[in-house]
Design a protein around this motif. Sequence first.
Motif, PDB file in Angstrom:
ATOM      1  N   LYS A   9      39.255  33.324  40.400  1.00 62.72           N
ATOM      2  CA  LYS A   9      40.020  33.963  39.322  1.00 62.72           C
ATOM      3  C   LYS A   9      39.677  35.433  39.197  1.00 62.72           C
ATOM      4  O   LYS A   9      40.383  36.190  38.551  1.00 62.72           O
ATOM      5  CB  LYS A   9      39.852  33.238  37.991  1.00 62.72           C
ATOM      6  CG  LYS A   9      38.503  33.331  37.350  1.00 62.72           C
ATOM      7  CD  LYS A   9      38.526  32.620  36.008  1.00 62.72           C
ATOM      8  CE  LYS A   9      37.184  32.624  35.341  1.00 62.72           C
ATOM      9  NZ  LYS A   9      37.208  31.948  34.055  1.00 62.72           N
ATOM     10  N   ASP A  10      38.586  35.852  39.857  1.00 62.13           N
ATOM     11  CA  ASP A  10      38.214  37.263  39.954  1.00 62.13           C
ATOM     12  C   ASP A  10      37.207  37.393  41.080  1.00 62.13           C
ATOM     13  O   ASP A  10      36.503  36.445  41.399  1.00 62.13           O
ATOM     14  CB  ASP A  10      37.626  37.794  38.646  1.00 62.13           C
ATOM     15  CG  ASP A  10      36.446  36.970  38.166  1.00 62.13           C
ATOM     16  OD1 ASP A  10      35.456  36.843  38.920  1.00 62.13           O
ATOM     17  OD2 ASP A  10      36.494  36.460  37.043  1.00 62.13           O
ATOM     18  N   ALA A  11      37.195  38.564  41.716  1.00 62.11           N
ATOM     19  CA  ALA A  11      36.252  38.781  42.813  1.00 62.11           C
ATOM     20  C   ALA A  11      36.121  40.275  43.081  1.00 62.11           C
ATOM     21  O   ALA A  11      37.070  41.031  42.890  1.00 62.11           O
ATOM     22  CB  ALA A  11      36.729  38.078  44.076  1.00 62.11           C
ATOM     23  N   SER A  12      34.936  40.659  43.521  1.00 64.19           N
ATOM     24  CA  SER A  12      34.721  42.052  43.921  1.00 64.19           C
ATOM     25  C   SER A  12      33.648  42.094  44.999  1.00 64.19           C
ATOM     26  O   SER A  12      32.846  41.173  45.139  1.00 64.19           O
ATOM     27  CB  SER A  12      34.312  42.918  42.727  1.00 64.19           C
ATOM     28  OG  SER A  12      33.056  42.510  42.223  1.00 64.19           O
ATOM     29  N   LYS A  22      38.488  44.616  45.091  1.00 70.12           N
ATOM     30  CA  LYS A  22      38.459  43.852  43.846  1.00 70.12           C
ATOM     31  C   LYS A  22      39.814  43.185  43.656  1.00 70.12           C
ATOM     32  O   LYS A  22      40.853  43.822  43.865  1.00 70.12           O
ATOM     33  CB  LYS A  22      38.175  44.802  42.685  1.00 70.12           C
ATOM     34  CG  LYS A  22      38.019  44.137  41.347  1.00 70.12           C
ATOM     35  CD  LYS A  22      37.625  45.167  40.300  1.00 70.12           C
ATOM     36  CE  LYS A  22      37.396  44.494  38.972  1.00 70.12           C
ATOM     37  NZ  LYS A  22      36.929  45.445  37.950  1.00 70.12           N
ATOM     38  N   ILE A  23      39.805  41.889  43.293  1.00 72.83           N
ATOM     39  CA  ILE A  23      41.039  41.166  42.991  1.00 72.83           C
ATOM     40  C   ILE A  23      40.896  40.435  41.662  1.00 72.83           C
ATOM     41  O   ILE A  23      39.781  40.183  41.202  1.00 72.83           O
ATOM     42  CB  ILE A  23      41.437  40.162  44.091  1.00 72.83           C
ATOM     43  CG1 ILE A  23      40.407  39.028  44.217  1.00 72.83           C
ATOM     44  CG2 ILE A  23      41.656  40.875  45.426  1.00 72.83           C
ATOM     45  CD1 ILE A  23      40.864  37.855  45.054  1.00 72.83           C
ATOM     46  N   ALA A  24      42.043  40.082  41.083  1.00 72.87           N
ATOM     47  CA  ALA A  24      42.034  39.364  39.816  1.00 72.87           C
ATOM     48  C   ALA A  24      42.277  37.867  40.008  1.00 72.87           C
ATOM     49  O   ALA A  24      41.724  37.052  39.287  1.00 72.87           O
ATOM     50  CB  ALA A  24      43.093  39.943  38.879  1.00 72.87           C
ATOM     51  N   ASN A  25      43.098  37.472  40.974  1.00 71.68           N
ATOM     52  CA  ASN A  25      43.444  36.060  41.148  1.00 71.68           C
ATOM     53  C   ASN A  25      43.848  35.837  42.596  1.00 71.68           C
ATOM     54  O   ASN A  25      44.655  36.581  43.137  1.00 71.68           O
ATOM     55  CB  ASN A  25      44.606  35.683  40.229  1.00 71.68           C
ATOM     56  CG  ASN A  25      45.010  34.234  40.378  1.00 71.68           C
ATOM     57  OD1 ASN A  25      44.178  33.347  40.329  1.00 71.68           O
ATOM     58  ND2 ASN A  25      46.293  34.000  40.592  1.00 71.68           N
ATOM     59  N   PHE A 133      32.124  36.609  42.666  1.00 71.16           N
ATOM     60  CA  PHE A 133      33.403  36.012  42.292  1.00 71.16           C
ATOM     61  C   PHE A 133      33.201  34.744  41.475  1.00 71.16           C
ATOM     62  O   PHE A 133      32.115  34.182  41.446  1.00 71.16           O
ATOM     63  CB  PHE A 133      34.269  35.726  43.528  1.00 71.16           C
ATOM     64  CG  PHE A 133      33.713  34.691  44.462  1.00 71.16           C
ATOM     65  CD1 PHE A 133      34.188  33.394  44.440  1.00 71.16           C
ATOM     66  CD2 PHE A 133      32.744  35.023  45.392  1.00 71.16           C
ATOM     67  CE1 PHE A 133      33.701  32.445  45.322  1.00 71.16           C
ATOM     68  CE2 PHE A 133      32.246  34.090  46.277  1.00 71.16           C
ATOM     69  CZ  PHE A 133      32.732  32.789  46.242  1.00 71.16           C
ATOM     70  N   THR A 134      34.276  34.339  40.829  1.00 70.42           N
ATOM     71  CA  THR A 134      34.295  33.092  40.082  1.00 70.42           C
ATOM     72  C   THR A 134      35.165  32.120  40.854  1.00 70.42           C
ATOM     73  O   THR A 134      36.379  32.305  40.956  1.00 70.42           O
ATOM     74  CB  THR A 134      34.850  33.297  38.663  1.00 70.42           C
ATOM     75  OG1 THR A 134      34.103  34.322  38.017  1.00 70.42           O
ATOM     76  CG2 THR A 134      34.783  32.016  37.865  1.00 70.42           C
TER      77      THR A 134
END
Length: 151
Positions: A9-12, A22-25, A133-134
């Motif tokens: 759901k998020d990552a960097s 970096k991404i959000a989803n 990340f999650t």
Amino acid sequence: MKAVVQRAKDASVHADGQITGKIANGFVVLLGVTHEDTIEDVNYLVNKIVHLRVFEDEFNKMNLSLKDVNGSILSISQFTLYGDTRKGRRPNFMKAAKPDEAKYMYDRFNKALREQGIDVETGKFGAMMDVTFTNVGPVTLIIDSRENLDK
């Protein structure tokens, strides 16, 4: 070519003290390249990853793909996916492609994802990176193009 695909759901990713991606989803993809990999391996993995149905629909069933949810990919080169730990305590990385070859294939992989309309963020090839990340689910899949292309 091997990919570890993790729904996030998020990552960097940080390299050299800076955020390089970096991404959000979407997916965190760890990509390993071996000596025998070709553009056929790239195309196989890109097609498989983009269309994996592992995102929930309105009934909480994993029926939606990355494209369906307008997701992104954080792509990280990961030569250690080809580490052989069968003998001794120190992994052998002889199956991993040489850096120039691996970078070429990694760049082709990312380009092919972008050609599919996917937003791709990356780490820094060859650098020591911190990836955060999650993992949602958690959902983690390992895809090996050789296991499928050789059949």
